[in-house]
Design a protein around this motif. Structure first.
Motif, PDB file in Angstrom:
ATOM      1  N   ASP A 166      22.968  -9.791 -70.999  1.00  0.00           N
ATOM      2  CA  ASP A 166      23.663 -11.073 -71.103  1.00  0.00           C
ATOM      3  C   ASP A 166      22.708 -12.090 -71.734  1.00  0.00           C
ATOM      4  N   SER A 167      23.154 -13.339 -71.859  1.00  0.00           N
ATOM      5  CA  SER A 167      22.333 -14.309 -72.595  1.00  0.00           C
ATOM      6  C   SER A 167      20.980 -14.506 -71.914  1.00  0.00           C
ATOM      7  N   ASP A 168      20.991 -14.563 -70.570  1.00  0.00           N
ATOM      8  CA  ASP A 168      19.693 -14.697 -69.888  1.00  0.00           C
ATOM      9  C   ASP A 168      18.817 -13.497 -70.207  1.00  0.00           C
TER      10      ASP A 168
ATOM     11  N   GLY D  39      27.829 -12.226 -66.742  1.00  0.00           N
ATOM     12  CA  GLY D  39      26.436 -11.819 -66.907  1.00  0.00           C
ATOM     13  C   GLY D  39      26.206 -10.420 -66.370  1.00  0.00           C
ATOM     14  N   ASN D  40      24.971  -9.952 -66.466  1.00  0.00           N
ATOM     15  CA  ASN D  40      24.632  -8.645 -65.913  1.00  0.00           C
ATOM     16  C   ASN D  40      24.801  -8.677 -64.410  1.00  0.00           C
ATOM     17  N   ALA D  42      27.583  -9.106 -62.883  1.00  0.00           N
ATOM     18  CA  ALA D  42      28.655 -10.007 -62.455  1.00  0.00           C
ATOM     19  C   ALA D  42      29.775  -9.229 -61.769  1.00  0.00           C
ATOM     20  N   HIS D 192      29.694  -9.743 -72.725  1.00  0.00           N
ATOM     21  CA  HIS D 192      28.657 -10.707 -72.333  1.00  0.00           C
ATOM     22  C   HIS D 192      28.762 -11.954 -73.183  1.00  0.00           C
ATOM     23  N   GLY D 193      29.709 -12.811 -72.891  1.00  0.00           N
ATOM     24  CA  GLY D 193      29.780 -14.082 -73.609  1.00  0.00           C
ATOM     25  C   GLY D 193      30.114 -13.958 -75.074  1.00  0.00           C
ATOM     26  N   GLU D 206      36.091 -15.852 -67.144  1.00  0.00           N
ATOM     27  CA  GLU D 206      34.674 -15.730 -66.830  1.00  0.00           C
ATOM     28  C   GLU D 206      34.541 -15.188 -65.426  1.00  0.00           C
ATOM     29  N   ALA D 208      32.043 -14.828 -62.487  1.00  0.00           N
ATOM     30  CA  ALA D 208      30.740 -15.304 -62.010  1.00  0.00           C
ATOM     31  C   ALA D 208      30.781 -15.447 -60.495  1.00  0.00           C
ATOM     32  N   GLU D 221      26.125 -19.701 -74.771  1.00  0.00           N
ATOM     33  CA  GLU D 221      26.834 -18.457 -74.465  1.00  0.00           C
ATOM     34  C   GLU D 221      27.320 -17.808 -75.758  1.00  0.00           C
TER      35      GLU D 221
END
Ligand code: HEM
Ligand code: ATP
Ligand code: ATP
Ligand code: MG
Ligand code: MG
Lengths: 236, 223, 235, 236, 223
Positions: A166-168, D39-40, D42, D192-193, D206, D208, D221
């Motif tokens: 992911d972006s992070d 995200g990873n 999620a 991923h975004g 989304e 999260a 993102e």
């Protein structure tokens, strides 16, 4: 100027009869990074496998620290960190145990400590005790990066480092690459037309039809992953 | 911590993760014994010979399974590649793998011995003790061969299954020697009588272990 | 409620056991050619029958679990399999104790003995599986499958004395048919101790079952709480 | 309006005690696509696994074509096409053999023919007879997509469809999604975004902290994968 | 093409691709034979009983490994999940897997019989032919049990080792019957004499196969 870290001479690779790499001549100096851009099946992974000594080229050769990859002793392998498509992590061991294990094998003085630090670095501290089997794909990718970099290798080989992050994660990955370069290590990373990176300490190559040449950013290449193009495709 | 220790520790840990594996080893050899006995239930009185047969079959079986497990554990996620990238000499790696396989088999053997005594109602005593070294020699040799071969086979398309094929011709001579020795020992023959067999086994073990240390690199290397 | 039932059964067990002991050691006559040893019979056989029944229950509740999917059946199955294991072990022990004086050996590969041992092994495997896997619906399903398949051996054990040449006696229903217990008092003693062992079994089963129920409920509660937290939004 | 293809009621998933999905209520109509961004770790893959009936939710439930995922009969499984992280392809079979095999299992009249057509569609015709073991990662990804879509499922579940595809691959993938939607199938894709897709027949969600909400594109993102951000990071 | 056919064809194809399971099953039974024979070298004449014992031991072990193989083949790349996603009923899947395992075992058996004849220098002829159906019945039943349980053992942490512990005991009654039948047949007994044993085996086969078809779904399901 200092001796090149990677140096290939007419490096060629055939699988059966089909050529994947054709007489590639490529040189990389300490502290420099090279991004190898290429489509699916271009031969990026093959190239990296050869540089890591995991596969022997059909013709020509590659020198790592002046040593032929075909007969690299432990001393040379010690300096290489390879992040491949496969994560090389034991599904039934926890994240920490995996890193500790590899740290020990790379002869680090404090396996436990460096495992901890790297778990932090890749933002996996919270999942330190989860079996690798039970972590998500992106997490496994992060751990795989930690595994490759844990011994501060002087040559870092990354196969699609940004895949399924992911972006992070991507940010972390980019920072790790940056750190490696600042450390004076050299980096070779294989990717799919992304990211188009400027900067004096980066060379960007394109691997196509087995030839490695300078990369000429075409618009749709660099933006392949952005909404723009795919939107247009989805709505043609 | 030396690479050897690290790998061995990791293997044993994985083994224990596998859920009471020692227990299932005992059960495994128990199965072998049981099958032996049932199949021969009324064939003949359970004498030294059939006891020897039982325990060696148990060994072959646990050996094949053990060695295979030790190396197939490395296949998921291509871990074996990761290992070979590490700055450890293959001999050390081989030694660790061999050790793991041997421990695995030794436990099985110990269990099998116990079973044997119970099943064939032998009585504890010197003859039984005499068999211990024979079996350990056997286990070592078999582990040495099987580990090396498992390294090859765990990468061939055949996967783990090719192992027995390769193991047979290499190991059969030692196998025969071992079986005869055990039978003799259980029959109450003195150490002198079985010395000749032991010599053969020792020779084989040395041969196989050294061969393993030297060849493992080539067996396991990717290209 | 079912705690009361348990206490009642426990009391019944106690009384019946006393009665059984009396019947076995005083009321029933000493068997002619075997002598005192033969009295093991009154423990040996009930143990066996109870074990069989228990494995039967395990298999049935296994089927019910797969069919209805309610964890209560899984708990019952697990409890029954374990308790059955206990009594099956007792059969082996009492049998061996009996075999030593009568046959002069603790163990022989007679078909009855063998099949019984096999039965014991199978549920050993069952318990190993349950021990090695963590307590999930999948493990429960596996357990059910094994319990069902394993029960197939029970009839074999019973039939073994008739199917194969064996030194193990078949008295209750002799190979010729009709039972070979010469003295009615023996029958009485057998029946009483049978009742006693059945009661004992019932009691043990209830205990174990209740325990497993509690465990399952605890797990469910923990999940509930976690879910509640999850819904509330904090981890 | 027609009955929803996917409908979840307070769908919750725990692994051990840790919640991954929290009371997700989600609905998808035929011919519509939903992109799940997260995200990873999620929980995207977990969600898709549940929808495919590969995992049972801890609480709540999901209806596919009105049928609870916990007890989906063959008739319902027939309508679902799942592309997971794992490719479900036999390494020792060739690309063609794999597709033929699955085509046969999905009861297609002409397994061989549809295998051929799909090899073309994903641009793998040229590698039809290569063992899956020997194809590159991106190629495996393409084959995995073909496998998932070969039976023209009415519900298409895609876990990171664009991962490790080159620009052509991404284009193909996008086209396949488009086709599926035009066919009247519904698509749920986890990413991923990326990509930020507009369009009336797409909802972007989304995922999260276990909650599924509408997606609010934040600049970093959407451009996570473009050079811009990573350059800045590399040269911070 | 029916799902059953498709799966079976795939398994056999993989097998021919170098799975070598069958070959190694043969090798395994070779080892067993060798052990059995050499333990009794000059001890006693190799009579029908010990021959029967040998071949059945060989079968049990080859069965255990064969069945494991058939199901572990599905684990790479999570193929088993892919299969379970397909609109095929588990019974069909089980039937296919059972068939594959049975075929492997049958071939191994044929080889084992050959070895038996050689090792125990029996003479070819009617008695030998009589054993064929017995062994096939045996193989079928054991394959049925092993395949079902392998679906379990291949996913419990105890792993491959738990399979023999579960499969062998379940099969022992039929095993005993089989051994007796084989011994009798080799001893030259007429078909009538072994009929009672065959009955038992048939009963067991039916039982196990049906059980497998009904229960496989629960053994294989993922969640
Ligand atoms: C470890 C050794 C033994 C085992 C595992 C064993 C097992 C069993 C089992 C499972 C049963 C109940 C099955 C049934 O009732 O049909 C049984 C019944 C019985 N056993 Fe044993 N037994 C053993 C030794 C003996 C010995 C040494 C004797 C006496 C010589 C004996 C005498 C009997 C009798 C009389 C019955 C009840 C009659 C009948 O079942 O028809 N058992 N045994
Ligand atoms: N072990 C192998 N045997 C035979 N051919 C192979 C093998 N590995 C790779 N190839 C072939 O070599 C070519 C390049 O593969 P490689 O994995 O290097 O591509 P890549 O650039 O990494 O592609 P991707 O971006 O999809 O990972 C492919 O056509 C592939 O089919
Ligand atoms: N089998 C499992 N057992 C225990 N925990 C699991 C399991 N699978 C996933 N998890 C946990 O559930 C969370 C979500 O996993 P999931 O794979 O759904 O994430 P994801 O959104 O797909 O991430 P990614 O984008 O990296 O694939 C993670 O924290 C992971 O550790
Ligand atoms: Mg690649
Ligand atoms: Mg995922």
């Amino acid at each position: 100027m200092s001796a090149p870290v990677v140096e290939t001479h007419k490096l060629s690779m055939l699988y059966g009869q089909s050529p994947v790499l054709r007489e590639i001549d490529f040189k990389l100096l300490p502290g420099y990074g090279a991004f190898v851009i290429g489509g699916n099946g271009a031969g990026k992974s093959t190239l990296l496998r050869i540089l890591a000594g995991m596969a022997a080229p059909t013709a020509g050769g590659a020198l790592i620290f002046g040593r032929d990859t075909r007969r690299m002793s432990a001393r040379y392998r010690r300096r290489i960190g390879m992040m491949a498509h496969q994560s090389f992590l034991y599904p039934n061991l926890t994240a920490r145990e995996n890193l500790e294990f590899y740290a020990a094998l790379y002869g680090l003085p404090e396996p436990r400590v460096s495992a901890e630090t790297w778990l932090d670095k890749v933002g996996m501290a919270q999942f330190a005790d989860a079996r690798v089997r039970a972590v998500s794909r992106g997490m496994e990718q992060r751990l795989s990066a930690a595994r490759a970099l844990i011994a501060d290798p002087l040559l870092v080989l990354l196969d699609e480092p940004f895949a399924s992050l992911d972006s992070d994660g991507a940010a972390i990955m980019a920072r790790l690459i940056r750190e490696a370069l600042d450390r004076g290590a050299s980096v070779v990373a294989a990717m799919h037309g992304v990211p188009a990176i400027a900067g004096t300490d980066f060379q960007v190559f394109e691997l196509a039809r087995g030839h490695l040449g300078p990369f000429t950013p075409k618009e749709e290449e660099t933006t392949a992953w952005t909404g723009a193009r795919i939107r247009s495709l989805l709505h043609r | 911590m030396s690479p050897f220790a690290a790998v061995l520790r990791k293997d044993l840990r994985l083994e224990l993760r596998g859920g009471n594996s020692t227990l299932s080893l005992v059960a495994l050899s128990l199965m072998v014994m049981a099958v032996m006995v049932f199949t021969q239930a009324e064939a003949k009185s359970h004498d030294a010979e059939s006891a020897a047969a039982a325990i060696w079959i148990a060994m072959v079986f646990s050996g094949v399974i053990g060695a295979t497990r030790v190396l197939t554990a490395e296949r998921e996620n291509g871990c074996i590649r990761g290992l070979l990238l590490c700055p450890i000499d293959p001999a050390g790696l081989y030694a660790a793998k061999l050790c793991a396989a041997f421990i695995f088999m030794a436990i099985a053997e110990a269990a099998a011995m116990l079973m044997m005594v119970l099943f064939f109602n032998l009585d504890f005593g010197v003859p039984l003790l005499r068999t211990a070294p024979i079996l350990m020699l056997g286990a070592l040799g078999f582990a040495a061969a099987a580990t090396l071969l498992a390294a090859i086979s765990s990468r061939t398309r055949a996967g783990d299954m090719i192992l027995p094929i390769l193991a047979v011709p290499i190991y059969v001579p030692a196998l025969i020697a071992g079986v005869r020795a055990t039978a003799a020992a259980l029959g109450g023959a003195p150490m002198g009588a079985i010395a000749q067999w032991l010599k053969i086994m020792v020779a084989f073990d040395i041969l196989l272990v050294t061969a393993g240390c030297l060849l493992f690199e080539y067996a396991a290397r990717e290209d | 409620m079912n705690r009361n039932i348990r206490t009642i059964v426990a009391a019944a067990t106690f009384i019946l056991m006393i009665a059984a002991l009396f019947m076995v050691f005083d009321y029933a006559p000493t068997e002619a050619d075997q002598g005192i040893v033969q009295r093991i019979f009154y423990f040996h056989v009930p143990c066996a029958w109870v074990a069989f029944a228990s494995f039967g229950i395990a298999a049935l509740s296994g089927i019910l679990y797969l069919w209805l999917g309610d964890r209560i059946w899984d708990d019952l199955e697990y409890a029954a399999a374990e308790t059955g294991m206990v009594f099956c072990t007792l059969v082996l022990v009492t049998g061996s104790l009996w075999a030593k004086p009568i046959w002069g050996t603790w163990w022989t590969w007679d078909s009855r003995l063998t099949t019984t041992f096999i039965l014991w092994l199978m549920y050993g495997g069952y318990m190993m599986m349950r021990a090695s896997a963590d307590d999930t619906a999948q493990t429960a399903r596996f357990g059910a499958v094994i319990a069902i398949v394993a029960a197939a051996d029970v009839p074999v054990v019973i039939a073994s004395v008739r199917l194969w040449r064996t030194i193990h006696p078949a008295v209750i229903v002799t190979k010729e048919g009709g039972h070979g217990l010469e003295d009615p008092r023996m029958v009485a003693a057998l029946l009483v101790s049978l009742a006693a062992f059945t009661a004992l079994y019932g009691w043990l089963l209830m205990l174990r079952f209740a325990q497993l129920r509690a465990r399952t409920r605890l797990g469910a509660l923990a999940r509930e709480i976690a879910l509640a937290y999850a819904a509330a939004g904090d981890d």
